[in-house]
Design a protein around this motif. Structure first.
Motif, PDB file in Angstrom:
ATOM      1  N   ALA A  10       1.384  92.756  49.506  1.00 45.22           N
ATOM      2  CA  ALA A  10       0.653  92.281  48.333  1.00 45.22           C
ATOM      3  C   ALA A  10      -0.633  91.574  48.746  1.00 45.22           C
ATOM      4  O   ALA A  10      -1.682  91.729  48.097  1.00 45.22           O
ATOM      5  CB  ALA A  10       1.534  91.332  47.516  1.00 45.22           C
ATOM      6  N   GLY A  11      -0.582  90.809  49.859  1.00 41.09           N
ATOM      7  CA  GLY A  11      -1.778  90.134  50.348  1.00 41.09           C
ATOM      8  C   GLY A  11      -2.850  91.104  50.807  1.00 41.09           C
ATOM      9  O   GLY A  11      -4.050  90.905  50.550  1.00 41.09           O
TER      10      GLY A  11
ATOM     11  N   TRP B 160      -9.171  82.654  43.579  1.00 42.94           N
ATOM     12  CA  TRP B 160      -8.039  82.448  44.494  1.00 42.94           C
ATOM     13  C   TRP B 160      -6.768  82.147  43.700  1.00 42.94           C
ATOM     14  O   TRP B 160      -5.696  82.680  43.976  1.00 42.94           O
ATOM     15  CB  TRP B 160      -8.362  81.296  45.443  1.00 42.94           C
TER      16      TRP B 160
ATOM     17  N   GLN C   2      -5.889  86.685  52.387  1.00 40.76           N
ATOM     18  CA  GLN C   2      -4.817  87.037  51.455  1.00 40.76           C
ATOM     19  C   GLN C   2      -3.497  87.399  52.144  1.00 40.76           C
ATOM     20  O   GLN C   2      -2.422  86.994  51.684  1.00 40.76           O
ATOM     21  CB  GLN C   2      -5.276  88.170  50.540  1.00 40.76           C
TER      22      GLN C   2
ATOM     23  N   GLY D  80      -8.843  94.469  47.385  1.00 41.73           N
ATOM     24  CA  GLY D  80      -9.464  94.471  46.065  1.00 41.73           C
ATOM     25  C   GLY D  80     -10.538  93.413  45.939  1.00 41.73           C
ATOM     26  O   GLY D  80     -11.628  93.673  45.405  1.00 41.73           O
ATOM     27  N   LEU D  81     -10.250  92.216  46.450  1.00 45.49           N
ATOM     28  CA  LEU D  81     -11.229  91.133  46.372  1.00 45.49           C
ATOM     29  C   LEU D  81     -12.459  91.447  47.216  1.00 45.49           C
ATOM     30  O   LEU D  81     -13.596  91.186  46.802  1.00 45.49           O
ATOM     31  CB  LEU D  81     -10.594  89.829  46.824  1.00 45.49           C
TER      32      LEU D  81
ATOM     33  N   ALA E 166     -10.744  86.882  50.835  1.00 40.75           N
ATOM     34  CA  ALA E 166     -10.114  88.200  50.918  1.00 40.75           C
ATOM     35  C   ALA E 166      -9.389  88.374  52.252  1.00 40.75           C
ATOM     36  O   ALA E 166      -8.263  88.876  52.301  1.00 40.75           O
ATOM     37  CB  ALA E 166     -11.165  89.293  50.736  1.00 40.75           C
TER      38      ALA E 166
ATOM     39  N   ALA F  34       0.111  86.830  41.728  1.00 36.80           N
ATOM     40  CA  ALA F  34       0.867  87.982  42.231  1.00 36.80           C
ATOM     41  C   ALA F  34       1.778  87.567  43.376  1.00 36.80           C
ATOM     42  O   ALA F  34       2.937  87.996  43.458  1.00 36.80           O
ATOM     43  CB  ALA F  34      -0.104  89.076  42.689  1.00 36.80           C
TER      44      ALA F  34
ATOM     45  N   LEU G  60      -5.357  85.306  41.959  1.00 38.57           N
ATOM     46  CA  LEU G  60      -4.684  86.201  42.898  1.00 38.57           C
ATOM     47  C   LEU G  60      -3.349  85.607  43.363  1.00 38.57           C
ATOM     48  O   LEU G  60      -2.416  86.350  43.693  1.00 38.57           O
ATOM     49  CB  LEU G  60      -5.584  86.470  44.104  1.00 38.57           C
TER      50      LEU G  60
ATOM     51  N   THR H 249      -4.346  92.655  47.511  1.00 38.49           N
ATOM     52  CA  THR H 249      -5.259  91.755  46.810  1.00 38.49           C
ATOM     53  C   THR H 249      -6.497  91.467  47.649  1.00 38.49           C
ATOM     54  O   THR H 249      -7.602  91.326  47.111  1.00 38.49           O
ATOM     55  CB  THR H 249      -4.560  90.433  46.452  1.00 38.49           C
TER      56      THR H 249
END
Length: 457
Positions: free
Chosen positions: A337-338, A293, A377, A344-345, A374, A299, A296, A341
């Motif tokens: 961006a959230g 966390w 985010q 991706g997570l 995730a 970013a 991430l 990420t």
């Protein structure tokens, strides 16, 4: 007379210019944020080869120093807001004068901490639970490391000044250069070179202090050169230093509430029933999840740093419409961006745990926790951006109030969570969602949009 097509082209051009500015500020900030934990890891590797006791001692002392620096982050945030406002108002000399006040405040706090650390070091390491074997080396390490408090805080304050001046590249160069120097000095001073046998654990602390001195000298030198060019005195101005200290108090309260929430979460993990996260496996899974966390968050925090600088400058220029438009665009960046990420997570959640452990119990607990993280985010993206916007606006009093409110909301949710997964759901959709709610409520209004060089009330 403009046509709808012309207006559309103009809006696209304005959006592209805004995006370019956000990226110009956020990208170097992101690299600087990511560099720090990587070099801290390198320090741990260097000390770790000395032995378990030395590594534990460095860990205890490092935790104390990290807590101190975390509480003093207002030196960067508050200075960014005040400097950016004056830059927006066209008052470069006033901006640099305020920045110099922040540097002198850093010196005052740093010297006080260094003096206090010498007699208090044994007590402080004991408070963190250091054993008899670790306490002695940890106290010795802390006493040396505390000598670097003033340069550390000067680094924070100078970084805040440069961000307020819309410069995130110089702090990046200083962070990378300083941390590379730190590694070199640590290796030489810990293990020796040629006829020099090395100082062991003390060498690691000394190497870090010397690297911090060099980095602080570089950053302060850049600010001082700018001040001299603008005709600003480098001498301390006591009313200005006191004003910088008063302005930082609300941000300290905000930071304390965030730290309290994280500590409360650890306490809640330990209080869970065995098999549902309340054991060593649960604590290990939580530690891994929090590390992911935190990574991430870099970013998202980079966008928040850009928001601090841009918001302060826009309000300083007296342009509420621009501040509103930029906030909207940065929110879009934060959500995007959230989402990125988070996706991706979610994709890596079944595999990430294996980078940290082979314990099947830990891995089974970790996967659903990472999936919850995730999902949260995009919410985190909103929180980080609006936090940066309101810091840039100088709205520290509201942020302190909001921090207390969210902590009150989160505490019962955390303490009543029946398992580790539900605790993380409480953290993600209780604590973070509550933060998003109070920040969105504030952002929708206009009380934070105080124009000129006066901070929000």
């Amino acid at each position: 007379m403009s046509t709808p097509a012309d207006d559309h082209v103009t809006r696209r051009a304005q959006r592209a210019a805004t995006d370019a500015e956000i990226l110009r500020l956020a990208w170097p900030a992101f690299l600087a944020l990511v560099a720090e934990p990587l070099f801290v890891l390198a320090d741990a590797v260097i000390v770790g080869h000395l032995g378990t006791t030395q590594l534990a001692a460095a860990g205890v002392a490092g935790a104390l120093m990290t807590t101190l620096v975390g509480l003093c982050v207002f030196l960067a945030y508050g200075t960014t807001a005040s400097v950016a406002r004056r830059i927006g108002a066209g008052d470069t000399a006033g901006a640099l004068a305020g920045g110099i006040d922040g540097l002198w405040l850093a010196v005052a706090i740093g010297l006080a901490v260094t003096v206090a650390a010498w007699p208090l070091a044994p007590t402080l390491v004991r408070l963190l639970g250091a054993s008899d074997e670790v306490a002695g080396p940890a106290a010795g390490y802390l006493r040396i490391a505390a000598a670097g408090t003033t340069p550390l805080l000067l680094m924070l304050a100078a970084t805040g000044v440069l961000r307020g001046l819309q410069d995130t590249r110089t702090p990046l160069a200083a962070a990378v250069g300083g941390n590379v120097l730190n590694i070199v000095l640590n290796v030489v001073l810990v293990y020796g070179l040629g006829s020099f046998d090395g100082l062991g654990l003390s060498g690691s602390a000394l190497g870090s202090v010397l690297a911090q001195l060099a980095t602080a000298a570089l950053l302060v030198g850049v600010v001082a050169r700018g001040a001299r060019r603008a005709g600003v005195s480098l001498a301390p101005d006591l009313p200005g230093v006191r004003a910088a200290g008063r302005a930082g108090v609300p941000l300290v309260v905000r930071t304390l509430t965030l730290r309290a929430a994280l500590l409360l979460t650890v306490y809640a993990v330990a209080a869970l029933p065995a098999g549902r996260g309340g054991d060593d496996a649960g604590l290990a899974a939580h530690q891994v999840a929090m590390a992911v966390w935190g990574f991430l968050a870099y970013a998202l925090d980079a966008i928040a740093i850009a928001a601090q600088a841009i918001t302060g400058r826009s309000l300083g220029a007296g342009d509420r419409a621009e501040a509103r438009a930029l906030t909207t665009r940065m929110l879009q960046w934060g959500v995007a961006a959230g989402v990125a990420t988070g996706l991706g997570l979610a994709a890596l959640a079944p595999f990430l745990g294996r980078l940290f452990t082979d314990d099947r119990t830990v891995l089974d607990l970790l996967v659903p926790v990472l999936l919850v993280a995730a999902l949260a985010q995009p919410v985190a993206g909103v929180v980080f951006v609006l936090d940066g916007v309101l810091i840039g606006a100088g709205d520290g009093r509201y942020l302190a109030f909001a921090g207390l409110v969210t902590l009150v909301v989160y505490a019962p949710l955390a303490l009543l969570a029946p398992s580790l997964t539900w605790l993380w759901a409480a953290f993600a959709f209780g604590f973070m969602a509550a933060r998003a709610g109070v920040l969105l409520h504030r952002a929708r209004g206009e009380r934070w949009m105080v124009i000129g060089t006066t901070l929000a009330r």
